[in-house]
Scaffold this motif. Sequence first.
Motif, short mmCIF file in Angstrom:
data_model
loop_
_atom_site.label_atom_id
_atom_site.label_comp_id
_atom_site.label_asym_id
_atom_site.label_seq_id
_atom_site.Cartn_x
_atom_site.Cartn_y
_atom_site.Cartn_z
N ALA A 53 0.97 -0.87 0.20
CA ALA A 53 0.31 -0.41 -0.04
C ALA A 53 0.63 1.07 -0.14
CB ALA A 53 -1.05 0.35 1.23
N ARG A 56 0.97 4.29 2.01
CA ARG A 56 0.20 4.79 3.47
C ARG A 56 1.09 5.62 3.85
NH1 ARG A 56 4.41 4.79 6.67
NH2 ARG A 56 6.63 3.39 6.10
N ASN A 101 -3.72 1.25 -3.59
CA ASN A 101 -4.79 0.98 -2.65
C ASN A 101 -6.02 1.15 -3.36
OD1 ASN A 101 -2.49 1.98 -1.07
ND2 ASN A 101 -3.10 3.77 -0.53
N CYS A 153 -6.12 -3.91 -5.09
CA CYS A 153 -6.93 -4.86 -4.66
C CYS A 153 -8.14 -5.61 -5.08
CB CYS A 153 -7.65 -3.50 -3.26
SG CYS A 153 -6.85 -3.50 -2.10
N TYR A 155 -6.90 -8.57 3.86
CA TYR A 155 -6.51 -7.66 3.63
C TYR A 155 -6.48 -5.96 4.82
CZ TYR A 155 -6.79 -1.96 1.03
OH TYR A 155 -7.04 -0.97 1.28
N SER A 178 -5.78 -2.57 6.60
CA SER A 178 -6.53 -1.70 6.17
C SER A 178 -5.84 -0.56 7.66
CB SER A 178 -7.23 -1.82 6.37
OG SER A 178 -8.91 -1.03 5.54
N THR A 179 -6.30 0.27 7.43
CA THR A 179 -6.15 1.65 8.75
C THR A 179 -7.00 1.76 9.14
OG1 THR A 179 -5.53 3.59 8.89
CG2 THR A 179 -6.84 2.84 7.02
N TYR A 201 -5.60 9.43 1.44
CA TYR A 201 -5.07 8.07 1.95
C TYR A 201 -6.29 6.76 2.81
CZ TYR A 201 -3.50 4.13 5.58
OH TYR A 201 -2.86 3.08 5.73
N LYS A 236 -7.74 3.28 1.06
CA LYS A 236 -7.88 2.43 1.51
C LYS A 236 -9.64 1.55 2.37
CE LYS A 236 -4.75 0.56 2.80
NZ LYS A 236 -4.21 -0.31 2.52
N GLU A 291 -11.22 -1.61 0.82
CA GLU A 291 -12.17 -2.69 1.49
C GLU A 291 -13.16 -3.47 0.75
OE1 GLU A 291 -11.02 -0.76 5.63
OE2 GLU A 291 -13.85 -1.29 5.31
N ARG A 331 -7.90 -3.86 10.19
CA ARG A 331 -7.93 -2.78 10.61
C ARG A 331 -6.85 -2.35 11.70
NH1 ARG A 331 -13.62 -0.65 9.86
NH2 ARG A 331 -14.21 -0.37 7.95
#
Length: 323
Positions: free
Chosen positions: A84, A86, A102, A106, A120, A122-123, A146, A150, A154, A168
């Motif tokens: 990614a 990030r 990103n 995917c 996956y 993620s954040t 960002y 993300k 997803e 996440r």
Amino acid sequence: MPGFNYGDDQDEVYTPYRRVLVTGATGLLGRAVYKEFKNNDWDALGSGYNRARPSFLKCNLLDEDAVRGVIQGFQPHVIVHCAAERRPDVVERHTEAAMNLNVHACSTLAKEASGIFLIYISTDYVFDGRNPPYGENDAPNPLNLYGKSKLEGEREILRHCPGAAVLRVPILFGEVEKVEESAVTVLWDRVQEGAESCTIDHCQQRFPTYTNDVARVCRKMAERALQDPSLRGIFHYSAKEQMTKYEIACAIADAFNLPSSHLIPMTEQPAGAGAQRPQNAQLECSRLELLGLSVDATPFKTAIRDSLWPFQHDKRWRQTVFH
């Protein structure tokens, strides 16, 4: 049986039957994930692109044919998608390239992951940080590109691969190749400045999380999914120590017995400070915990010493610690 090679003699050459593909294996989290699986009886294949090295496969995740070739050739049971862009400020400046990695990567990966357990990464930046803590079912509302990228990633993952898991995580740190690799370890230079005062953000709340702990969670999820295919959907993992960046810097100084009096807390965000960040995007992690898939977070000071150990060249630090 797949994964076992038989020689001409009576001695069998053993290779683990469980295979995992780790994307972004040259990055901060990817290295930890690759190492965790490799050290726990998995046949691990790591891929990278710009930083690919001899021990990892160079693969452009935007190239559908290349991705398909890797997956069909290696036939992984599990894919952990760590690759990614990030860095929020980089996403703002180089939006098209970041969205390609990103989001579009995917989609490419998920389309080829039929019958494979896909995790996956993620954040917490999918949330706006106004009403923490955030559970897995809370509505996302990202503040910056960002977080938006993300979140779109997803959705692409779950649309094309409904059996996938989204994990996440918050701000990460770990065994870095350079201190700039993490928004946590980058504070090391400010800590070492010593004689020169510097201001550090003391507004936004963070939960710095060790990559080795995230890697353990990924492995536990993968091993459970091979036994229970119903494991899918969105999960949260986070360390529980809450700190601003100023407090992180002070904790780093304390971990290495360095002074912190030159560090000045900044309680207001300056204008033009880059991409907007959430005030407090604390993740509520009970789903993993109820399934017995969480891990106890490594204490911050222990983990930061392990992460920054190769960078201790400061004379003051050596004198303080060793004398």
